[in-house]
Write an enzyme that holds these catalytic residues in place. Structure first.
Site, PDB file in Angstrom:
ATOM      1  N   GLU A  15      -9.444 -93.397 -25.838  1.00  0.00           N
ATOM      2  CA  GLU A  15      -9.451 -92.082 -25.204  1.00  0.00           C
ATOM      3  C   GLU A  15     -10.501 -91.187 -25.853  1.00  0.00           C
ATOM      4  O   GLU A  15     -11.150 -90.401 -25.176  1.00  0.00           O
ATOM      5  CB  GLU A  15      -8.071 -91.419 -25.302  1.00  0.00           C
ATOM      6  CG  GLU A  15      -6.992 -92.099 -24.478  1.00  0.00           C
ATOM      7  CD  GLU A  15      -7.242 -92.048 -22.987  1.00  0.00           C
ATOM      8  OE1 GLU A  15      -7.907 -91.108 -22.500  1.00  0.00           O
ATOM      9  OE2 GLU A  15      -6.756 -92.957 -22.286  1.00  0.00           O
ATOM     10  N   CYS A  24     -13.489 -86.406 -16.700  1.00  0.00           N
ATOM     11  CA  CYS A  24     -13.473 -87.844 -16.984  1.00  0.00           C
ATOM     12  C   CYS A  24     -14.185 -88.578 -15.837  1.00  0.00           C
ATOM     13  O   CYS A  24     -14.516 -87.971 -14.814  1.00  0.00           O
ATOM     14  CB  CYS A  24     -12.040 -88.330 -17.168  1.00  0.00           C
ATOM     15  SG  CYS A  24     -11.104 -88.476 -15.635  1.00  0.00           S
TER      16      CYS A  24
END
Length: 144
Positions: A15, A24
């Protein structure tokens, strides 16, 4: 079960820690270690908040794995599945052939299914391929 240190480190590694909100690859505002709930452009947090978000967010993934998996799991298998679910969501876990094979007792077949989940927006991503390979490796690692 709750996520062990090995699983937590795997999730943090993939992550990454970002203290400022970013989009993202799936075009969702994200902050910390993959936290998306209520995140808006311009948000800024500190590392302690990122850790708190991660623990809170992991609880939902842990619950999803616990509810959907009927096969017996060791800690590494559980951690790999929590990482998978954290990244892809409980709905994808529920509909996956990975879960079907696992619940049928086909652990080796389930392990191979991790590698199929390497796309975002329909395109294969190198980072997702590496993550799925790491989750598969963890899933196949015996607990000593």
């Amino acid at each position: 079960m709750i996520t062990g240190e090995t699983g937590l480190e795997l999730i943090k590694e993939f992550e990454g820690l970002r203290l400022t909100a970013y989009l993202c690859p799936a075009q969702v505002w994200t902050i910390g270690y993959g936290h998306t709930a209520g995140v808006r452009q311009g948000d800024v947090i500190i590392e302690a908040q990122a850790d708190a978000f991660l623990r809170h967010d992991l609880a939902a993934s842990e619950l999803a794995v616990g509810r959907r998996v009927t096969a017996l799991l060791n800690q590494n298998q559980f951690d790999a599945l929590v990482s998978f679910t954290f990244n892809l969501g409980a709905g994808n876990l529920s509909r996956s052939s990975l879960l079907q094979k696992l619940n049928a007792g086909d652990y080796a077949g389930a392990a191979e299914e991790f590698l199929r989940w390497n796309r975002a927006g329909g395109k294969p991503l190198a980072g997702l391929s590496r993550r799925r390979a790491a989750e598969r490796a963890l899933f196949l690692t015996e607990v000593l």
